[in-house]
Scaffold this motif. Structure first.
Motif, PDB file in Angstrom:
ATOM      1  N   ALA A   1       0.831  -1.210   0.000  1.00  0.00           N
ATOM      2  CA  ALA A   1       0.000   0.000   0.000  1.00  0.00           C
ATOM      3  C   ALA A   1       0.865   1.260   0.000  1.00  0.00           C
ATOM      4  CB  ALA A   1      -0.932  -0.003   1.205  1.00  0.00           C
ATOM      5  N   ILE A   2       1.937   1.240   0.776  1.00  0.00           N
ATOM      6  CA  ILE A   2       2.844   2.394   0.832  1.00  0.00           C
ATOM      7  C   ILE A   2       3.481   2.635  -0.530  1.00  0.00           C
ATOM      8  CG2 ILE A   2       5.026   3.234   1.818  1.00  0.00           C
ATOM      9  CD1 ILE A   2       4.224   1.729   4.404  1.00  0.00           C
ATOM     10  N   TYR A   3       3.940   1.550  -1.185  1.00  0.00           N
ATOM     11  CA  TYR A   3       4.573   1.711  -2.494  1.00  0.00           C
ATOM     12  C   TYR A   3       3.584   2.256  -3.526  1.00  0.00           C
ATOM     13  CZ  TYR A   3       6.499   0.658  -7.038  1.00  0.00           C
ATOM     14  OH  TYR A   3       6.922   0.771  -8.337  1.00  0.00           O
ATOM     15  N   CYS A   4       2.389   1.710  -3.557  1.00  0.00           N
ATOM     16  CA  CYS A   4       1.388   2.175  -4.525  1.00  0.00           C
ATOM     17  C   CYS A   4       1.069   3.655  -4.317  1.00  0.00           C
ATOM     18  CB  CYS A   4       0.113   1.341  -4.418  1.00  0.00           C
ATOM     19  SG  CYS A   4       0.294  -0.363  -4.980  1.00  0.00           S
ATOM     20  N   PHE A   5       0.941   4.034  -3.038  1.00  0.00           N
ATOM     21  CA  PHE A   5       0.643   5.435  -2.737  1.00  0.00           C
ATOM     22  C   PHE A   5       1.776   6.351  -3.187  1.00  0.00           C
ATOM     23  CE2 PHE A   5       1.318   8.947   0.283  1.00  0.00           C
ATOM     24  CZ  PHE A   5       0.177   9.693   0.033  1.00  0.00           C
ATOM     25  N   LEU A   6       3.015   5.992  -2.850  1.00  0.00           N
ATOM     26  CA  LEU A   6       4.162   6.826  -3.201  1.00  0.00           C
ATOM     27  C   LEU A   6       4.391   6.880  -4.705  1.00  0.00           C
ATOM     28  CD1 LEU A   6       6.618   5.805  -0.341  1.00  0.00           C
ATOM     29  CD2 LEU A   6       5.528   8.032  -0.646  1.00  0.00           C
TER      30      LEU A   6
ATOM     31  N   LYS B   1       4.197  10.246  -9.531  1.00  0.00           N
ATOM     32  CA  LYS B   1       3.703  10.437 -10.901  1.00  0.00           C
ATOM     33  C   LYS B   1       2.841  11.693 -10.975  1.00  0.00           C
ATOM     34  CE  LYS B   1       3.756   5.549 -12.225  1.00  0.00           C
ATOM     35  NZ  LYS B   1       2.928   4.347 -12.543  1.00  0.00           N
ATOM     36  N   ALA B   2       2.022  11.936  -9.955  1.00  0.00           N
ATOM     37  CA  ALA B   2       1.185  13.136  -9.939  1.00  0.00           C
ATOM     38  C   ALA B   2       2.031  14.399  -9.819  1.00  0.00           C
ATOM     39  CB  ALA B   2       0.196  13.061  -8.780  1.00  0.00           C
ATOM     40  N   MET B   3       3.201  14.269  -9.178  1.00  0.00           N
ATOM     41  CA  MET B   3       4.122  15.402  -9.039  1.00  0.00           C
ATOM     42  C   MET B   3       5.022  15.551 -10.261  1.00  0.00           C
ATOM     43  SD  MET B   3       5.189  14.723  -5.044  1.00  0.00           S
ATOM     44  CE  MET B   3       6.492  15.961  -5.056  1.00  0.00           C
ATOM     45  N   ASN B   4       4.839  14.672 -11.272  1.00  0.00           N
ATOM     46  CA  ASN B   4       5.674  14.673 -12.485  1.00  0.00           C
ATOM     47  C   ASN B   4       7.158  14.544 -12.153  1.00  0.00           C
ATOM     48  OD1 ASN B   4       3.461  15.062 -14.294  1.00  0.00           O
ATOM     49  ND2 ASN B   4       3.440  17.247 -13.760  1.00  0.00           N
ATOM     50  N   HIS B   5       7.425  13.688 -11.168  1.00  0.00           N
ATOM     51  CA  HIS B   5       8.815  13.469 -10.773  1.00  0.00           C
ATOM     52  C   HIS B   5       9.501  12.587 -11.812  1.00  0.00           C
ATOM     53  CE1 HIS B   5      12.321  12.825  -8.292  1.00  0.00           C
ATOM     54  NE2 HIS B   5      12.156  11.518  -8.379  1.00  0.00           N
ATOM     55  N   PRO B   6      10.627  13.027 -12.392  1.00  0.00           N
ATOM     56  CA  PRO B   6      11.293  12.231 -13.428  1.00  0.00           C
ATOM     57  C   PRO B   6      11.953  10.982 -12.855  1.00  0.00           C
ATOM     58  CG  PRO B   6      12.639  14.125 -12.848  1.00  0.00           C
ATOM     59  CD  PRO B   6      11.331  14.286 -12.114  1.00  0.00           C
ATOM     60  N   THR B   7      11.990   9.934 -13.645  1.00  0.00           N
ATOM     61  CA  THR B   7      12.616   8.672 -13.252  1.00  0.00           C
ATOM     62  C   THR B   7      13.846   8.419 -14.105  1.00  0.00           C
ATOM     63  OG1 THR B   7      10.484   7.732 -12.585  1.00  0.00           O
ATOM     64  CG2 THR B   7      12.284   6.194 -12.988  1.00  0.00           C
ATOM     65  N   ASP B   8      14.967   8.159 -13.463  1.00  0.00           N
ATOM     66  CA  ASP B   8      16.209   7.856 -14.184  1.00  0.00           C
ATOM     67  C   ASP B   8      16.213   6.370 -14.555  1.00  0.00           C
ATOM     68  OD1 ASP B   8      18.745   7.554 -15.180  1.00  0.00           O
ATOM     69  OD2 ASP B   8      19.742   8.693 -13.600  1.00  0.00           O
ATOM     70  N   GLN B   9      16.157   6.080 -15.830  1.00  0.00           N
ATOM     71  CA  GLN B   9      16.067   4.700 -16.304  1.00  0.00           C
ATOM     72  C   GLN B   9      17.340   3.901 -16.002  1.00  0.00           C
ATOM     73  OE1 GLN B   9      13.271   3.487 -17.380  1.00  0.00           O
ATOM     74  NE2 GLN B   9      12.227   5.469 -17.372  1.00  0.00           N
ATOM     75  N   ARG B  10      18.435   4.584 -15.691  1.00  0.00           N
ATOM     76  CA  ARG B  10      19.689   3.885 -15.411  1.00  0.00           C
ATOM     77  C   ARG B  10      19.727   3.293 -14.008  1.00  0.00           C
ATOM     78  NH1 ARG B  10      23.636   8.749 -16.651  1.00  0.00           N
ATOM     79  NH2 ARG B  10      21.995   9.700 -15.361  1.00  0.00           N
ATOM     80  N   GLU B  11      18.855   3.749 -13.122  1.00  0.00           N
ATOM     81  CA  GLU B  11      18.835   3.258 -11.743  1.00  0.00           C
ATOM     82  C   GLU B  11      18.205   1.868 -11.665  1.00  0.00           C
ATOM     83  OE1 GLU B  11      20.403   4.662  -9.488  1.00  0.00           O
ATOM     84  OE2 GLU B  11      20.566   6.783  -9.971  1.00  0.00           O
ATOM     85  N   GLN B  12      18.744   1.034 -10.766  1.00  0.00           N
ATOM     86  CA  GLN B  12      18.208  -0.321 -10.591  1.00  0.00           C
ATOM     87  C   GLN B  12      16.808  -0.289  -9.990  1.00  0.00           C
ATOM     88  OE1 GLN B  12      20.803  -2.952  -8.487  1.00  0.00           O
ATOM     89  NE2 GLN B  12      22.593  -2.495  -9.756  1.00  0.00           N
ATOM     90  N   ILE B  13      16.592   0.605  -9.030  1.00  0.00           N
ATOM     91  CA  ILE B  13      15.264   0.756  -8.444  1.00  0.00           C
ATOM     92  C   ILE B  13      14.901   2.236  -8.487  1.00  0.00           C
ATOM     93  CG2 ILE B  13      15.581  -1.249  -6.954  1.00  0.00           C
ATOM     94  CD1 ILE B  13      15.978   0.592  -4.611  1.00  0.00           C
ATOM     95  N   ASN B  14      13.607   2.528  -8.643  1.00  0.00           N
ATOM     96  CA  ASN B  14      13.195   3.920  -8.779  1.00  0.00           C
ATOM     97  C   ASN B  14      13.057   4.586  -7.406  1.00  0.00           C
ATOM     98  OD1 ASN B  14      10.620   3.201  -7.704  1.00  0.00           O
ATOM     99  ND2 ASN B  14       9.934   2.613  -9.761  1.00  0.00           N
TER     100      ASN B  14
ATOM    101  N   ILE C   1       7.704  16.126  -0.397  1.00  0.00           N
ATOM    102  CA  ILE C   1       6.575  15.210  -0.178  1.00  0.00           C
ATOM    103  C   ILE C   1       5.879  15.517   1.135  1.00  0.00           C
ATOM    104  CG2 ILE C   1       5.988  12.805   0.317  1.00  0.00           C
ATOM    105  CD1 ILE C   1       8.069  11.978  -1.746  1.00  0.00           C
ATOM    106  N   PHE C   2       6.668  15.708   2.207  1.00  0.00           N
ATOM    107  CA  PHE C   2       6.064  16.024   3.509  1.00  0.00           C
ATOM    108  C   PHE C   2       5.241  17.308   3.419  1.00  0.00           C
ATOM    109  CE2 PHE C   2       5.806  17.923   7.659  1.00  0.00           C
ATOM    110  CZ  PHE C   2       5.610  16.857   8.521  1.00  0.00           C
TER     111      PHE C   2
END
Length: 278
Positions: free
Chosen positions: A7-12, A17-30, A85-86
């Motif tokens: 639930a925590i992961y789905c929420f975050l 995504k709603a904050m349009n936070h970019p994701t670096d595709q080179r990272e092993q985990i987002n 986020i806080f």
């Protein structure tokens, strides 16, 4: 714990995504996975990153994992994102708080026991080490650490905070807060926040009413109904501090003073997410 972690992961993930936070595709985990691991560590493992990483790996929630040292570096790099986020969640809670009633108070978090102050490594490079020696008036004891200032709704949800050295007064802690509230909001506080000029300024310029508990010799005394109302509001935040304190381990492990303060903040963030949104 598995359901809570999911639930925590789905929420975050949805929040980023709603904050349009970019994701670096080179990272092993987002970043959502990194923050989820940190929140789980605060809620279930007393802030121990290794145990949180191992637990999430065992349930197979994420396809890849990081070593504790690399995880700590990733988490440190996104400190600004975590504070954002806080603040965003705090603003959401303020908007949902139709009563616009809040309470403010502080609580201490010790770096170590008083007998170990001379051997404490976290403050060795601090110029004014004594600034971290504070006094808890309610218990009549000294402590060595930081003082956390928190504003919560009457439903025990933190919306603003500041962390200062232990000898800082409550008024100093309040001065560090943005106090971004709607006009007509009420903030209950104890007598340590007594400052008439500040109360008048907040009411006239910001439309915020500071409901400060009055001492017996105060120039601005309260009638009995007002006293009971202020006491009722303040009692709510004391319950919140008890719930937050349950998350803290006997000793918060950190390798630097900034790391210690960062972990204290993470406990507040984890409490906010779990209490309000999970």
């Amino acid at each position: 714990m598995c359901r809570s972690t999911f639930a925590i992961y789905c929420f975050l993930d949805d929040l980023l995504k709603a904050m349009n936070h970019p994701t670096d595709q080179r990272e092993q985990i987002n970043d959502a996975q990194v923050i989820t691991t940190a929140v789980v560590a605060m809620l279930f493992f007393g802030g121990n990153y290794r145990k949180s990483l191992d637990s999430i790996a065992q349930i197979g929630m994420f396809t890849k994992s990081l070593s504790p040292s690399r995880f700590s570096r990733r988490l440190t790099r996104i400190q600004d994102l975590l504070h954002l986020i806080f603040n965003q969640l705090g603003a959401t809670l303020k908007g949902l708080n139709l009563e616009s009633r809040y309470a403010i108070d502080s609580f201490p978090v010790s770096l170590c026991q008083n007998i170990r102050i001379g051997r404490n490594r976290l403050t060795k490079t601090v110029a004014d080490k004594e600034s971290y020696r504070g006094f808890i008036s309610s218990k009549k004891v000294y402590f060595f650490g930081v003082r956390v200032q928190v504003i919560t709704t009457i439903d025990h949800l933190p919306v603003e905070f500041s962390i200062l050295p232990g000898d800082s007064s409550d008024l100093q802690g309040m001065a560090e807060l943005p106090l971004d509230f709607e006009e007509g909001s009420q903030i209950a506080a104890d007598a340590a926040y007594t400052e008439y000029l500040w109360e008048d300024f907040a009411k006239e310029n910001e439309g915020i009413k500071l409901l400060v508990m009055r001492k017996k010799n105060s120039y601005r005394g309260d009638d009995l109904p007002t006293q009971y109302y202020k006491f009722w509001l303040r009692h709510r935040i004391e319950t919140t501090f008890g719930e937050i304190a349950k998350l803290f381990p006997k000793k918060i492990h950190a390798t630097s003073l900034n790391g210690f303060i960062f972990k204290v903040f993470l406990f507040l963030l984890a409490f906010q997410i779990d209490k309000a949104f999970i």
